[in-house]
Design an enzyme around this catalytic site. Structure first.
Site, PDB file in Angstrom:
ATOM      1  N   LEU A  16       0.758  -1.233  -0.211  1.00  0.00           N
ATOM      2  CA  LEU A  16       0.096  -0.031  -0.037  1.00  0.00           C
ATOM      3  C   LEU A  16       0.825   1.134  -0.100  1.00  0.00           C
ATOM      4  CD1 LEU A  16      -2.662  -1.007   2.656  1.00  0.00           C
ATOM      5  CD2 LEU A  16      -2.272  -1.791   0.284  1.00  0.00           C
ATOM      6  N   ARG A  23       1.881  14.361   6.595  1.00  0.00           N
ATOM      7  CA  ARG A  23       2.704  14.561   7.825  1.00  0.00           C
ATOM      8  C   ARG A  23       4.154  14.961   7.330  1.00  0.00           C
ATOM      9  NH1 ARG A  23       0.701   9.524  11.184  1.00  0.00           N
ATOM     10  NH2 ARG A  23       0.082   8.680   9.078  1.00  0.00           N
ATOM     11  N   GLU A 168      -7.410   1.645  15.990  1.00  0.00           N
ATOM     12  CA  GLU A 168      -6.429   2.528  15.849  1.00  0.00           C
ATOM     13  C   GLU A 168      -6.313   3.729  16.833  1.00  0.00           C
ATOM     14  OE1 GLU A 168      -4.549   3.051  12.905  1.00  0.00           O
ATOM     15  OE2 GLU A 168      -5.308   0.928  12.910  1.00  0.00           O
ATOM     16  N   ASN A 184       0.226  -2.789  16.014  1.00  0.00           N
ATOM     17  CA  ASN A 184       0.350  -3.655  14.674  1.00  0.00           C
ATOM     18  C   ASN A 184       1.248  -2.732  13.832  1.00  0.00           C
ATOM     19  OD1 ASN A 184      -0.528  -4.096  11.836  1.00  0.00           O
ATOM     20  ND2 ASN A 184      -1.941  -2.508  11.689  1.00  0.00           N
ATOM     21  N   ARG A 345      35.455  15.700 -10.658  1.00  0.00           N
ATOM     22  CA  ARG A 345      34.246  16.038 -11.249  1.00  0.00           C
ATOM     23  C   ARG A 345      33.877  14.944 -12.133  1.00  0.00           C
ATOM     24  NH1 ARG A 345      34.271  21.741 -13.177  1.00  0.00           N
ATOM     25  NH2 ARG A 345      32.423  21.167 -13.912  1.00  0.00           N
ATOM     26  N   LYS A 363      37.958  17.468 -14.437  1.00  0.00           N
ATOM     27  CA  LYS A 363      36.676  17.680 -14.812  1.00  0.00           C
ATOM     28  C   LYS A 363      36.863  16.770 -16.317  1.00  0.00           C
ATOM     29  CE  LYS A 363      34.625  19.225 -17.713  1.00  0.00           C
ATOM     30  NZ  LYS A 363      34.098  20.297 -18.995  1.00  0.00           N
ATOM     31  N   ASN A 389      54.101  15.172 -15.259  1.00  0.00           N
ATOM     32  CA  ASN A 389      54.092  16.075 -13.937  1.00  0.00           C
ATOM     33  C   ASN A 389      53.444  17.437 -14.026  1.00  0.00           C
ATOM     34  OD1 ASN A 389      54.803  17.595 -11.800  1.00  0.00           O
ATOM     35  ND2 ASN A 389      56.113  16.022 -11.065  1.00  0.00           N
ATOM     36  N   ASN A 398      39.954  25.749 -20.783  1.00  0.00           N
ATOM     37  CA  ASN A 398      39.299  24.730 -21.539  1.00  0.00           C
ATOM     38  C   ASN A 398      38.026  25.392 -22.227  1.00  0.00           C
ATOM     39  OD1 ASN A 398      37.997  24.895 -18.834  1.00  0.00           O
ATOM     40  ND2 ASN A 398      37.150  22.994 -19.248  1.00  0.00           N
TER      41      ASN A 398
HETATM   42  C1  UD1 Z   1      -1.191   2.203  10.005  1.00  0.00           C
HETATM   43  C2  UD1 Z   1      -2.308   1.271  10.607  1.00  0.00           C
HETATM   44  C3  UD1 Z   1      -1.802   1.164  11.933  1.00  0.00           C
HETATM   45  C4  UD1 Z   1      -0.286   0.738  12.054  1.00  0.00           C
HETATM   46  C5  UD1 Z   1       0.463   1.611  11.424  1.00  0.00           C
HETATM   47  C6  UD1 Z   1       1.995   0.936  11.223  1.00  0.00           C
HETATM   48  C7  UD1 Z   1      -4.479   1.316   9.525  1.00  0.00           C
HETATM   49  C8  UD1 Z   1      -5.962   1.761   9.571  1.00  0.00           C
HETATM   50  N1  UD1 Z   1      -3.568   1.680  10.554  1.00  0.00           N
HETATM   51  O1  UD1 Z   1      -1.492   3.611  10.198  1.00  0.00           O
HETATM   52  O2  UD1 Z   1      -2.755   0.357  12.815  1.00  0.00           O
HETATM   53  O3  UD1 Z   1       0.021   0.713  13.404  1.00  0.00           O
HETATM   54  O4  UD1 Z   1       0.043   1.926  10.030  1.00  0.00           O
HETATM   55  O5  UD1 Z   1       2.672   1.769  10.756  1.00  0.00           O
HETATM   56  O6  UD1 Z   1      -4.043   0.385   8.450  1.00  0.00           O
HETATM   57  N2  UD1 Z   1      -2.290   3.899   2.165  1.00  0.00           N
HETATM   58  C9  UD1 Z   1      -2.826   3.867   1.029  1.00  0.00           C
HETATM   59  N3  UD1 Z   1      -4.328   4.487   0.880  1.00  0.00           N
HETATM   60  C10 UD1 Z   1      -4.923   5.172   1.862  1.00  0.00           C
HETATM   61  C11 UD1 Z   1      -4.431   5.251   3.039  1.00  0.00           C
HETATM   62  C12 UD1 Z   1      -3.036   4.833   3.394  1.00  0.00           C
HETATM   63  O7  UD1 Z   1      -2.248   3.485  -0.035  1.00  0.00           O
HETATM   64  O8  UD1 Z   1      -6.086   5.577   1.510  1.00  0.00           O
HETATM   65  C13 UD1 Z   1      -1.115   3.487   2.523  1.00  0.00           C
HETATM   66  C14 UD1 Z   1      -0.113   4.541   2.724  1.00  0.00           C
HETATM   67  O9  UD1 Z   1       0.636   5.308   1.558  1.00  0.00           O
HETATM   68  C15 UD1 Z   1       0.966   3.929   3.626  1.00  0.00           C
HETATM   69  C16 UD1 Z   1       0.345   2.827   4.307  1.00  0.00           C
HETATM   70  O10 UD1 Z   1      -0.976   2.873   3.463  1.00  0.00           O
HETATM   71  O11 UD1 Z   1       2.187   3.435   2.789  1.00  0.00           O
HETATM   72  C17 UD1 Z   1      -0.111   3.141   5.610  1.00  0.00           C
HETATM   73  O12 UD1 Z   1      -0.804   4.379   5.845  1.00  0.00           O
HETATM   74  P1  UD1 Z   1      -0.612   5.450   6.870  1.00  0.00           P
HETATM   75  O13 UD1 Z   1      -1.582   6.741   6.665  1.00  0.00           O
HETATM   76  O14 UD1 Z   1       0.703   5.634   6.914  1.00  0.00           O
HETATM   77  O15 UD1 Z   1      -1.243   4.402   8.336  1.00  0.00           O
HETATM   78  P2  UD1 Z   1      -0.943   4.845   9.657  1.00  0.00           P
HETATM   79  O16 UD1 Z   1      -1.495   6.111  10.136  1.00  0.00           O
HETATM   80  O17 UD1 Z   1       0.401   4.600   9.895  1.00  0.00           O
HETATM   81 CA    CA Z   2       2.638   4.996   8.475  1.00  0.00          CA
END
Ligand code: UD1
Ligand code: CA
Length: 479
Positions: A16, A23, A168, A184, A345, A363, A389, A398
């Protein structure tokens, strides 16, 4: 592949990586931020491939074009992407990913793309736990105990210790839940059909109004399908959400890379930073504060001293790169010495046993075997023969403001200090350029070139001069 099929051959990795990464406060998609010289997303994808997953799908969305371009460049057709059009949560992202998984896949391994420290073994462990789980288990997930669980999803267990739910941080209700230090880290394995069913049932009943992947745990529990927890190292869970976590993850990655090369017979001093693509051979010494980037290789017995920055370069066997030298896109051949304070370079080639000393900039210049340029020089667009040398203060002129031209110096030639060579120009083999000469015409082999005004000595004139200057000063004072 010729090897026997991997135990994960029928497993699809779904990574994902579609989130905004708000952030990070950045124009660059989060998963493209660099860790030890590669974008964050590189590492989880590589872990999936190294674990032997039969297919790898990355869910993209935010910054999709850039992320897809990187993945194609780095992994070619070994990785596919699925698009999550709107970032509606990790559950929705997993759904998008699963829709791109082939019919052949039996198991899905779903994990987050913002965890650069994850390695293949972490994925294999969760997969194996699912494969060997007792009947009644529908899901395997990594778990972790951390000193400070804030921000993470907490693992809530029932009285018998069975995993009941992942909740969460923002949805925690009681103090006791908040105190739960088991979290998690985000690696899940399940049969594809089981996962599809659980994900289809997700609802955004939570503080963030999102579809949480983590809700598949409670869904399973409610239907008599348990979740098995696989305790993992706290390290794997360094998910990167903000700049500080990015910096922390990179520091851990650099420490891991340093350890790897130490095991392979190189000495890497604390504070040296070696990026992921770099290769070190045995008996290499990398001093504190040296930074090695890009596809850099350092051959047997070479040393890179304090404060050097070496990028995409090859450093030959036994080479000494002395403190505070910067080498970019260049080759330094065996036994050569560079620095302190040299700047090589792109496209410089320093020949075997050649010397380049302090405040020498090259370079696109080749130095032959045993050639020397030990102090204060600009050598751009040059070809310098073996054992030539080049004296202090020499400049290869250049550039005429429009084009670059080449300076060629023959083998064994001697270029006296403070000479300028106005390119294009050739100094023949064994020729001698007198100190302070501006070379504007080719110098034949074995010739002496000298171009400077003849010196005159006026005897006794120094004291006359002093008397005159003194008188002038006193007149000015009186005014
Ligand atoms: C998530 C977990 C949390 C866990 C933590 C660990 C969920 C709801 N929460 O929270 O339990 O402890 O990771 O690091 O799963 N992403 C998508 N599409 C979206 C949202 C997110 O692809 O719509 C991807 C983000 O790019 C990222 C990953 O999912 O790579 C995690 O998303 P992020 O928003 O970082 O979740 P956390 O708040 O860290
Ligand atoms: Ca995360």
């Amino acid at each position: 592949m010729t090897d026997s099929p991997s135990p994960l051959a029928w497993t699809a990795a779904v990574i994902l990586a579609a989130g905004h990464g708000k952030r990070m406060k950045s124009a660059l998609p989060k998963v493209l931020h660099g860790v030890a010289g590669r974008p964050l997303i590189h590492y989880p994808v590589r872990a999936a491939l190294e674990a032997g997953c039969g297919e790898v799908v990355v869910v993209v969305g935010h910054g999709r074009a850039e992320v897809e371009a990187y993945l194609a460049r780095a992994f070619g057709d070994r990785v596919r992407t699925a698009v999550q059009t709107e970032q509606r949560g990790t559950g929705d992202a997993a759904r998008a990913g699963l829709s791109a998984v082939s019919e052949a896949a039996e198991v899905a391994l779903v994990f987050y793309g913002d965890v650069p420290l994850l390695v293949a073994e972490d994925l294999v462990q969760v997969s194996r736990a699912l494969a060997t789980a007792p009947a009644g288990v529908g899901l395997a997930m990594a778990t972790c105990e951390v000193p400070d669980p804030s921000g993470y999803g907490r693992i809530l267990r029932d009285a018998r210790g069975a995993i009941r739910e992942v909740r969460e941080h923002k949805d925690l209700k009681t103090e006791e839940e908040r105190r739960t230090r088991e979290i998690n880290p985000g690696i899940f394995a399940a049969r594809v059909d089981v996962l599809r069913e659980a994900i289809a049932a997700l609802e955004p009943n939570n503080a963030q109004k999102e579809l949480y992947l983590t809700d598949i745990v409670a869904y399973g529990a409610g239907r008599g399908r348990g979740t098995i927890g696989v305790p993992g190292r706290a390290e794997i869970l360094v998910g990167v959400n903000d700049r500080q976590q990015l910096v922390d993850a990179e520091a851990m990655m650099h420490a891991r890379i340093a350890r790897k090369w130490s095991h392979a017979g190189a000495t890497v001093k604390p504070g040296a930073r070696i990026d992921d693509e770099v290769v070190l051979e045995e008996d290499v010494v990398i001093e504190a504060g040296a930074v090695l980037r890009g596809a850099t290789t350092v051959e047997r017995g070479a040393s890179i001293d304090v404060g050097c920055v070496i990028t995409s370069s090859s450093i030959g066997a036994g080479v000494a790169v002395k403190p505070y030298s910067v080498v970019t896109g260049s080759r330094v051949l065996g036994g050569a010495q560079v620095g302190p304070f040299s700047h090589l370079r792109p496209e410089s080639v320093i020949g075997e046993a050649a010397h380049v000393g302090n405040f020498v900039e090259t370079k696109k210049t080749t130095l032959g075997r045993g050639a020397k340029a030990n102090h204060l020089a600009y050598l751009g667009d040059g070809v310098i023969g073996d054992d030539a040398n080049v004296g202090a203060g020499t400049i290869f002129c250049n550039y005429d403001g429009f084009q670059k031209h080449t300076t060629t110096i023959g083998a064994g030639a001697f270029i006296g200090s403070d000479s300028q060579l106005v390119a294009p120009v050739t100094v023949g083999a064994g020729a001698y350029v007198a100190t302070g000469t501006t070379v504007t015409r080719d110098v034949p082999d074995d010739a002496l070139a000298i171009a400077r005004t003849r010196q005159e000595n006026k005897l006794g004139y120094a004291s006359k001069l002093r008397a005159r200057f003194k008188a002038a000063k006193e007149t000015t004072k009186g005014k």
